[in-house]
Design a protein around this motif. Structure first.
Motif, PDB file in Angstrom:
ATOM      1  N   LEU A   1       0.834  -1.207   0.000  1.00  0.00           N
ATOM      2  CA  LEU A   1       0.000   0.000   0.000  1.00  0.00           C
ATOM      3  C   LEU A   1       0.864   1.250   0.000  1.00  0.00           C
ATOM      4  O   LEU A   1       0.538   2.248  -0.668  1.00  0.00           O
ATOM      5  N   ALA A   2       1.973   1.215   0.741  1.00  0.00           N
ATOM      6  CA  ALA A   2       2.883   2.361   0.769  1.00  0.00           C
ATOM      7  C   ALA A   2       3.518   2.594  -0.596  1.00  0.00           C
ATOM      8  O   ALA A   2       3.866   3.731  -0.941  1.00  0.00           O
ATOM      9  N   ARG A   3       3.643   1.526  -1.372  1.00  0.00           N
ATOM     10  CA  ARG A   3       4.200   1.643  -2.722  1.00  0.00           C
ATOM     11  C   ARG A   3       3.134   2.008  -3.754  1.00  0.00           C
ATOM     12  O   ARG A   3       3.405   2.044  -4.953  1.00  0.00           O
ATOM     13  N   LYS A   4       1.923   2.251  -3.274  1.00  0.00           N
ATOM     14  CA  LYS A   4       0.830   2.743  -4.109  1.00  0.00           C
ATOM     15  C   LYS A   4       0.392   1.748  -5.181  1.00  0.00           C
ATOM     16  O   LYS A   4       0.016   2.140  -6.299  1.00  0.00           O
ATOM     17  N   VAL A   5       0.431   0.451  -4.881  1.00  0.00           N
ATOM     18  CA  VAL A   5      -0.094  -0.509  -5.849  1.00  0.00           C
ATOM     19  C   VAL A   5      -1.579  -0.240  -6.044  1.00  0.00           C
ATOM     20  O   VAL A   5      -2.266   0.274  -5.163  1.00  0.00           O
ATOM     21  N   ASP A   6      -2.086  -0.593  -7.222  1.00  0.00           N
ATOM     22  CA  ASP A   6      -3.491  -0.332  -7.530  1.00  0.00           C
ATOM     23  C   ASP A   6      -4.414  -1.366  -6.899  1.00  0.00           C
ATOM     24  O   ASP A   6      -5.591  -1.085  -6.636  1.00  0.00           O
ATOM     25  N   GLY A   7      -3.908  -2.570  -6.684  1.00  0.00           N
ATOM     26  CA  GLY A   7      -4.704  -3.628  -6.091  1.00  0.00           C
ATOM     27  C   GLY A   7      -3.808  -4.747  -5.607  1.00  0.00           C
ATOM     28  O   GLY A   7      -2.610  -4.776  -5.908  1.00  0.00           O
ATOM     29  N   ILE A   8      -4.380  -5.683  -4.857  1.00  0.00           N
ATOM     30  CA  ILE A   8      -3.596  -6.744  -4.235  1.00  0.00           C
ATOM     31  C   ILE A   8      -4.266  -8.090  -4.458  1.00  0.00           C
ATOM     32  O   ILE A   8      -5.490  -8.215  -4.357  1.00  0.00           O
ATOM     33  N   ILE A   9      -3.441  -9.090  -4.771  1.00  0.00           N
ATOM     34  CA  ILE A   9      -3.887 -10.479  -4.826  1.00  0.00           C
ATOM     35  C   ILE A   9      -3.227 -11.212  -3.666  1.00  0.00           C
ATOM     36  O   ILE A   9      -2.000 -11.254  -3.568  1.00  0.00           O
TER      37      ILE A   9
ATOM     38  N   LEU B   1      -2.644 -14.708  -2.034  1.00  0.00           N
ATOM     39  CA  LEU B   1      -2.727 -16.136  -2.317  1.00  0.00           C
ATOM     40  C   LEU B   1      -2.680 -16.914  -1.010  1.00  0.00           C
ATOM     41  O   LEU B   1      -1.616 -17.086  -0.411  1.00  0.00           O
ATOM     42  N   THR B   2      -3.845 -17.362  -0.579  1.00  0.00           N
ATOM     43  CA  THR B   2      -4.066 -18.055   0.692  1.00  0.00           C
ATOM     44  C   THR B   2      -3.518 -17.222   1.846  1.00  0.00           C
ATOM     45  O   THR B   2      -3.401 -16.009   1.724  1.00  0.00           O
ATOM     46  N   GLY B   3      -3.199 -17.864   2.962  1.00  0.00           N
ATOM     47  CA  GLY B   3      -2.654 -17.105   4.080  1.00  0.00           C
ATOM     48  C   GLY B   3      -3.376 -17.346   5.377  1.00  0.00           C
ATOM     49  O   GLY B   3      -4.314 -18.147   5.472  1.00  0.00           O
ATOM     50  N   ARG B   4      -2.935 -16.623   6.400  1.00  0.00           N
ATOM     51  CA  ARG B   4      -3.434 -16.820   7.752  1.00  0.00           C
ATOM     52  C   ARG B   4      -4.282 -15.650   8.277  1.00  0.00           C
ATOM     53  O   ARG B   4      -4.894 -15.739   9.314  1.00  0.00           O
ATOM     54  N   MET B   5      -4.293 -14.534   7.567  1.00  0.00           N
ATOM     55  CA  MET B   5      -5.059 -13.385   8.050  1.00  0.00           C
ATOM     56  C   MET B   5      -6.545 -13.700   8.125  1.00  0.00           C
ATOM     57  O   MET B   5      -7.066 -14.463   7.320  1.00  0.00           O
ATOM     58  N   SER B   6      -7.213 -13.084   9.074  1.00  0.00           N
ATOM     59  CA  SER B   6      -8.653 -13.265   9.187  1.00  0.00           C
ATOM     60  C   SER B   6      -9.368 -12.529   8.057  1.00  0.00           C
ATOM     61  O   SER B   6      -8.832 -11.579   7.462  1.00  0.00           O
ATOM     62  N   ASP B   7     -10.584 -12.961   7.764  1.00  0.00           N
ATOM     63  CA  ASP B   7     -11.378 -12.284   6.743  1.00  0.00           C
ATOM     64  C   ASP B   7     -11.609 -10.824   7.113  1.00  0.00           C
ATOM     65  O   ASP B   7     -11.600  -9.942   6.244  1.00  0.00           O
TER      66      ASP B   7
ATOM     67  N   ALA C   1      -9.115  -3.929   2.323  1.00  0.00           N
ATOM     68  CA  ALA C   1      -9.844  -3.701   1.074  1.00  0.00           C
ATOM     69  C   ALA C   1     -10.513  -2.337   1.031  1.00  0.00           C
ATOM     70  O   ALA C   1     -10.927  -1.884  -0.036  1.00  0.00           O
ATOM     71  N   ARG C   2     -10.619  -1.679   2.174  1.00  0.00           N
ATOM     72  CA  ARG C   2     -11.151  -0.319   2.181  1.00  0.00           C
ATOM     73  C   ARG C   2     -10.155   0.669   1.570  1.00  0.00           C
ATOM     74  O   ARG C   2     -10.533   1.750   1.132  1.00  0.00           O
ATOM     75  N   GLU C   3      -8.871   0.281   1.540  1.00  0.00           N
ATOM     76  CA  GLU C   3      -7.837   1.159   0.975  1.00  0.00           C
ATOM     77  C   GLU C   3      -7.533   0.824  -0.481  1.00  0.00           C
ATOM     78  O   GLU C   3      -7.311   1.728  -1.291  1.00  0.00           O
ATOM     79  N   ARG C   4      -7.477  -0.478  -0.806  1.00  0.00           N
ATOM     80  CA  ARG C   4      -7.236  -0.911  -2.175  1.00  0.00           C
ATOM     81  C   ARG C   4      -8.033  -2.182  -2.434  1.00  0.00           C
ATOM     82  O   ARG C   4      -8.222  -2.986  -1.530  1.00  0.00           O
ATOM     83  N   PRO C   5      -8.472  -2.407  -3.663  1.00  0.00           N
ATOM     84  CA  PRO C   5      -9.171  -3.652  -3.971  1.00  0.00           C
ATOM     85  C   PRO C   5      -8.286  -4.865  -3.699  1.00  0.00           C
ATOM     86  O   PRO C   5      -7.078  -4.838  -3.978  1.00  0.00           O
TER      87      PRO C   5
ATOM     88  N   GLN D   1     -13.749 -17.320   1.030  1.00  0.00           N
ATOM     89  CA  GLN D   1     -14.908 -16.789   0.321  1.00  0.00           C
ATOM     90  C   GLN D   1     -15.202 -15.382   0.831  1.00  0.00           C
ATOM     91  O   GLN D   1     -15.511 -15.190   2.005  1.00  0.00           O
ATOM     92  N   LEU D   2     -15.068 -14.414  -0.062  1.00  0.00           N
ATOM     93  CA  LEU D   2     -15.322 -13.017   0.268  1.00  0.00           C
ATOM     94  C   LEU D   2     -16.181 -12.397  -0.818  1.00  0.00           C
ATOM     95  O   LEU D   2     -16.048 -12.738  -1.995  1.00  0.00           O
ATOM     96  N   ARG D   3     -17.014 -11.477  -0.443  1.00  0.00           N
ATOM     97  CA  ARG D   3     -17.786 -10.739  -1.428  1.00  0.00           C
ATOM     98  C   ARG D   3     -18.179  -9.398  -0.834  1.00  0.00           C
ATOM     99  O   ARG D   3     -19.023  -9.302   0.041  1.00  0.00           O
ATOM    100  N   SER D   4     -17.478  -8.361  -1.258  1.00  0.00           N
ATOM    101  CA  SER D   4     -17.772  -7.003  -0.817  1.00  0.00           C
ATOM    102  C   SER D   4     -17.416  -6.067  -1.957  1.00  0.00           C
ATOM    103  O   SER D   4     -16.815  -6.501  -2.948  1.00  0.00           O
ATOM    104  N   PRO D   5     -17.763  -4.778  -1.852  1.00  0.00           N
ATOM    105  CA  PRO D   5     -17.453  -3.857  -2.956  1.00  0.00           C
ATOM    106  C   PRO D   5     -15.974  -3.817  -3.328  1.00  0.00           C
ATOM    107  O   PRO D   5     -15.640  -3.580  -4.482  1.00  0.00           O
TER     108      PRO D   5
END
Length: 336
Positions: A118-126, A128-134, A141-145, A152-156
């Motif tokens: 985010l600090a590098r100003k990427v337009d979006g993030i993918i 791939l799996t991981g341990r973070m909570s939804d 996702a409020r800062e970048r898509p 399973q996620l579904r939000s704007p």
């Protein structure tokens, strides 16, 4: 003429063409309404001076960097190689480049890597799996898509893709049961992994469907790496636990299991059948070729990328992730 000792700038081009810097900028962006002679003078100066605009600066001015951040968990894993290949192919021709970082299967480290992107100003993030909570993913996702796999996620601003791990484990275990096996060992994945827990659930459901009681001695803890598969077999053999088949929660664990069986003179599949999960590229080249559950890793990478481009308003999410399927090769056989 004195040779330039620095790269040409916008001001240099403007001076050479006899126009203002803003005119050069508007001609390059295709928004200037100027006489053709003036346009040709600017274009000639650009070519003569080998002017290369600062793409990053231009992108930042437009509010985008044409960069996608990708968080993997282990950059050395062939599992992520296949998914990244799908990501790369989906980005071809879009003008986007990618920055890949690793979260090392640690929720705090994943969050730190996303903050870095985010600090590098990427337009979006993918992701791939991981341990973070939804919830944490949705906050970012409020800062970048963000598009995430393994959930399973579904939000704007967020989309998730998840394969049916439970079903994949079910069909793998049923394959062994239908081949006559009743003592089926299961090498688990990490306890903190939802994928691993779902595969354990599929294994248990298949046993129940066949009227077989699950034996806790046959369920051996692993961590999705080769050494844990090897260690699991060593444990079973050292404790004299009888088994005629092994289902490993991923292919890497199956590789380790195969090595341990070989070192103890246990033949595959003549003495013990073996099944993995993932269908990594190397699984068709093991000796013998591994029966496994195929995850559509490449398709998953493509679909995740198309979904992110859709969130960025650049494409339609037209890729569909195929379901998991059992690939029967030469490590399983029927028993009498």
């Amino acid at each position: 003429m004195k040779e330039r000792d620095h790269p040409a700038t916008l001001v240099d081009v403007a001076r050479a063409a006899g126009v203002s810097p803003s005119t050069v900028s508007r001609i390059m962006n295709g928004t200037a309404r100027v006489a053709d002679a003036k346009r040709q003078a600017v274009l000639a100066a650009i070519e003569r001076m080998h002017f290369a605009p600062n793409q990053m600066a231009r992108s930042l001015k437009k509010g985008c960097t044409m960069t996608v951040g990708i968080v993997v968990q282990d950059i050395s894993s062939p599992f992520f190689d296949e998914t990244l290949r799908g990501v790369d192919d989906a980005l071809l021709g879009t003008g986007y480049t990618s920055v890949v970082v690793s979260g090392h299967w640690n929720a705090d480290e994943e969050a730190d890597r996303i903050r870095l992107l985010l600090a590098r100003k990427v337009d979006g993030i993918i992701l791939l799996t991981g341990r973070m909570s939804d919830d944490t993913v949705l906050q970012f996702a409020r800062e970048r898509p963000i598009v995430a796999t393994g959930r399973q996620l579904r939000s704007p601003g967020a989309v998730g893709f998840k394969v049916d791990n439970e079903h994949g484990a079910f069909i793998a275990t049923r394959h062994l049961i239908d081949a006559g096996h009743r003592r089926i060992a299961f090498i688990t994945g990490p306890a903190a992994s939802s994928d691993a827990n779902e595969r354990l659930a599929g294994y248990r459901r298949a046993l129940r469907s066949a009227g077989i009681d699950a034996d806790h001695e046959l369920i051996v803890e692993g961590d999705f790496h080769e050494h844990s598969g090897q260690r699991a077999i060593e444990h079973l053999l050292a404790h004299g636990i009888a088994f005629s088949a092994v289902f490993a929660a991923n292919d890497l664990s199956a590789y380790g299991a195969r090595l341990a069986l070989y070192r103890h003179g246990v033949r595959v599949p003549e003495d013990v059948s073996l099944v993995g999960f993932d269908d990594l590229p190397g699984s068709m080249y093991t000796a013998p070729p591994l029966t496994t559950v195929r995850q559509p890793l490449y398709d998953l990478g493509r679909a995740a990328t198309k979904a992110l481009l859709s969130l960025l308003g650049r494409a339609r999410p037209d890729d569909v992730v195929p379901p998991v399927e059992l690939v029967v090769r030469e490590t399983t056989r029927c028993v009498n």
